[in-house]
Design an enzyme around this catalytic site. Sequence first.
Site, PDB file in Angstrom:
ATOM      1  N   HIS A 154       2.992  -4.270  12.938  1.00  0.00           N
ATOM      2  CA  HIS A 154       3.374  -4.295  11.523  1.00  0.00           C
ATOM      3  C   HIS A 154       4.787  -3.806  11.244  1.00  0.00           C
ATOM      4  CE1 HIS A 154       2.541  -0.001  11.842  1.00  0.00           C
ATOM      5  NE2 HIS A 154       3.198   0.152  10.715  1.00  0.00           N
TER       6      HIS A 154
HETATM    7  C1  UD1 Z   1       4.029   1.884   5.686  1.00  0.00           C
HETATM    8  C2  UD1 Z   1       4.927   2.964   6.275  1.00  0.00           C
HETATM    9  C3  UD1 Z   1       4.837   2.916   7.793  1.00  0.00           C
HETATM   10  C4  UD1 Z   1       3.408   2.989   8.270  1.00  0.00           C
HETATM   11  C5  UD1 Z   1       2.616   1.890   7.605  1.00  0.00           C
HETATM   12  C6  UD1 Z   1       1.163   1.886   8.021  1.00  0.00           C
HETATM   13  C7  UD1 Z   1       6.992   3.541   5.027  1.00  0.00           C
HETATM   14  C8  UD1 Z   1       8.458   3.386   5.036  1.00  0.00           C
HETATM   15  N1  UD1 Z   1       6.328   2.776   5.933  1.00  0.00           N
HETATM   16  O1  UD1 Z   1       4.572   0.616   6.057  1.00  0.00           O
HETATM   17  O2  UD1 Z   1       5.539   4.007   8.337  1.00  0.00           O
HETATM   18  O3  UD1 Z   1       3.355   2.826   9.678  1.00  0.00           O
HETATM   19  O4  UD1 Z   1       2.708   2.067   6.186  1.00  0.00           O
HETATM   20  O5  UD1 Z   1       0.506   0.785   7.469  1.00  0.00           O
HETATM   21  O6  UD1 Z   1       6.471   4.308   4.251  1.00  0.00           O
HETATM   22  N2  UD1 Z   1       0.365  -4.053   1.136  1.00  0.00           N
HETATM   23  C9  UD1 Z   1      -0.823  -4.569   0.688  1.00  0.00           C
HETATM   24  N3  UD1 Z   1      -1.862  -3.714   0.527  1.00  0.00           N
HETATM   25  C10 UD1 Z   1      -1.764  -2.380   0.776  1.00  0.00           C
HETATM   26  C11 UD1 Z   1      -0.528  -1.877   1.227  1.00  0.00           C
HETATM   27  C12 UD1 Z   1       0.523  -2.727   1.405  1.00  0.00           C
HETATM   28  O7  UD1 Z   1      -0.968  -5.758   0.458  1.00  0.00           O
HETATM   29  O8  UD1 Z   1      -2.758  -1.653   0.592  1.00  0.00           O
HETATM   30  C13 UD1 Z   1       1.501  -4.967   1.323  1.00  0.00           C
HETATM   31  C14 UD1 Z   1       2.638  -4.635   0.363  1.00  0.00           C
HETATM   32  O9  UD1 Z   1       2.553  -5.386  -0.764  1.00  0.00           O
HETATM   33  C15 UD1 Z   1       3.868  -4.945   1.169  1.00  0.00           C
HETATM   34  C16 UD1 Z   1       3.420  -4.748   2.603  1.00  0.00           C
HETATM   35  O10 UD1 Z   1       2.023  -4.729   2.616  1.00  0.00           O
HETATM   36  O11 UD1 Z   1       4.227  -6.274   1.021  1.00  0.00           O
HETATM   37  C17 UD1 Z   1       4.013  -3.520   3.209  1.00  0.00           C
HETATM   38  O12 UD1 Z   1       3.504  -2.318   2.607  1.00  0.00           O
HETATM   39  P1  UD1 Z   1       4.355  -0.959   2.541  1.00  0.00           P
HETATM   40  O13 UD1 Z   1       3.496   0.150   2.118  1.00  0.00           O
HETATM   41  O14 UD1 Z   1       5.607  -1.200   1.784  1.00  0.00           O
HETATM   42  O15 UD1 Z   1       4.831  -0.695   4.011  1.00  0.00           O
HETATM   43  P2  UD1 Z   1       4.069  -0.751   5.387  1.00  0.00           P
HETATM   44  O16 UD1 Z   1       4.645  -1.865   6.147  1.00  0.00           O
HETATM   45  O17 UD1 Z   1       2.575  -0.706   5.239  1.00  0.00           O
END
Ligand code: UD1
Length: 376
Positions: free
Chosen positions: A218
């Site tokens: 991821h």
């Molecule tokens: C975040 C953390 C990362 C951790 C990871 C675990 C930061 C900078 N990054 O990254 O260190 O390893 O979490 O998962 O804080 N999304 C959903 N549903 C959710 C959560 C996210 O659909 O419940 C989607 C969001 O819309 C976005 C993407 O997933 O498009 C990324 O989510 P985001 O929380 O921004 O970062 P992660 O890549 O999960």
Amino acid sequence: MGKKIHLIVAARPNFMKVAPLYHALKATDWANPVIVHTGQHYDINMSDAFFTDLKLPEPDIHLEVGSGSHAEQTGRVMIAYEEILKKESPELTVVVGDVNSTIACAMACSKYHYPPEKNLPFTQTKIVHLEAGLRSFDRGMPEEINRILTDTISDVLWTPSEDGDENLINEGVTKGKIVRIGNIMIDSLEMMRASIEKENVCEEFNLKKSNYAVVTLHRPSNVDNKETLKKICTMLNETAELLPLVFPLHPRTRKNLEEAGFMQLISNNERITLVEPQSYIRFMSLVFNCRLVITDSGGIQEETTYIGIPCLTIRPNTERPITITQGTNQLCTIADINSRVKNILSADYNMKYKVPDLWDGYTADRAVESIKKILE
Ligand code: UD1
């Protein structure tokens, strides 16, 4: 009521680090642990399922910030948490790991001074960083920025291993601020071991014990760039010829695969099982029974070291080097994976590893002792 202690949770990797501490504080007669969920992760299978598995109550406070760019997300958490500080006046706030909410809440605390009329025994909420001192020395990772900044402004730094202490001392941190408590994720694993061992999730996916690999990817550096993502799909198809794969798709990875039109590159392969993100117990069941793991996660490097499963980490560096020097982890490139998998599958593969000190299931007790001292 007891002393009010905020435990900040935000994203999936935080829940298994906070659960043991919550339960240990709850068992004392002097602490009042309050769970604050920032809402960085909000899907049922990225958040709620972990609360159920880890026997955590519903969060006491929910900031509901959701997704956004780094600045948006960090800013929204800071604004929302400052309002909570005004109302709640916690004596101590524990921030965890390296996500955007970690630095946001630490920063809100560090700059919020209670007005004198509040007549509190403290003027500022004490900040404790759980999982301090880890460094990848790669400032291209958003998490590395979050780690460095959080450690700089926290009052007490709880480290999981000796290398964490060394990094902090090299940065000029006074020894008195550092408390090596060990790896708290191992407490969660031991707390849930019986439930994990009861599950047989691999059978549900028609996979045979010790004859499949678990894949999780991821990191933006692996999945945000189209070319890299395509190379990963090609690699997974090749690896699947060596052994079947089960790949729980993180929302970021799913979205990028769909947008790039790459999903069918791997979904058409019957030796690759694509599944939704799994709950803690179900995911650990898959890991307990697999032959090896291919990942870019931080926590999984540690969990595999603890249970003795080979781990191939697709990253140029790690903030958890002890998983390489003592554990079962190897860093590799996408191009390396297949030869590394073949090596692990070969008859003469001999993996030596040692569980690092203080990864023993008693880290939460040491954390509670440390809080007691801080608040005395
Ligand atoms: C975040 C953390 C990362 C951790 C990871 C675990 C930061 C900078 N990054 O990254 O260190 O390893 O979490 O998962 O804080 N999304 C959903 N549903 C959710 C959560 C996210 O659909 O419940 C989607 C969001 O819309 C976005 C993407 O997933 O498009 C990324 O989510 P985001 O929380 O921004 O970062 P992660 O890549 O999960």
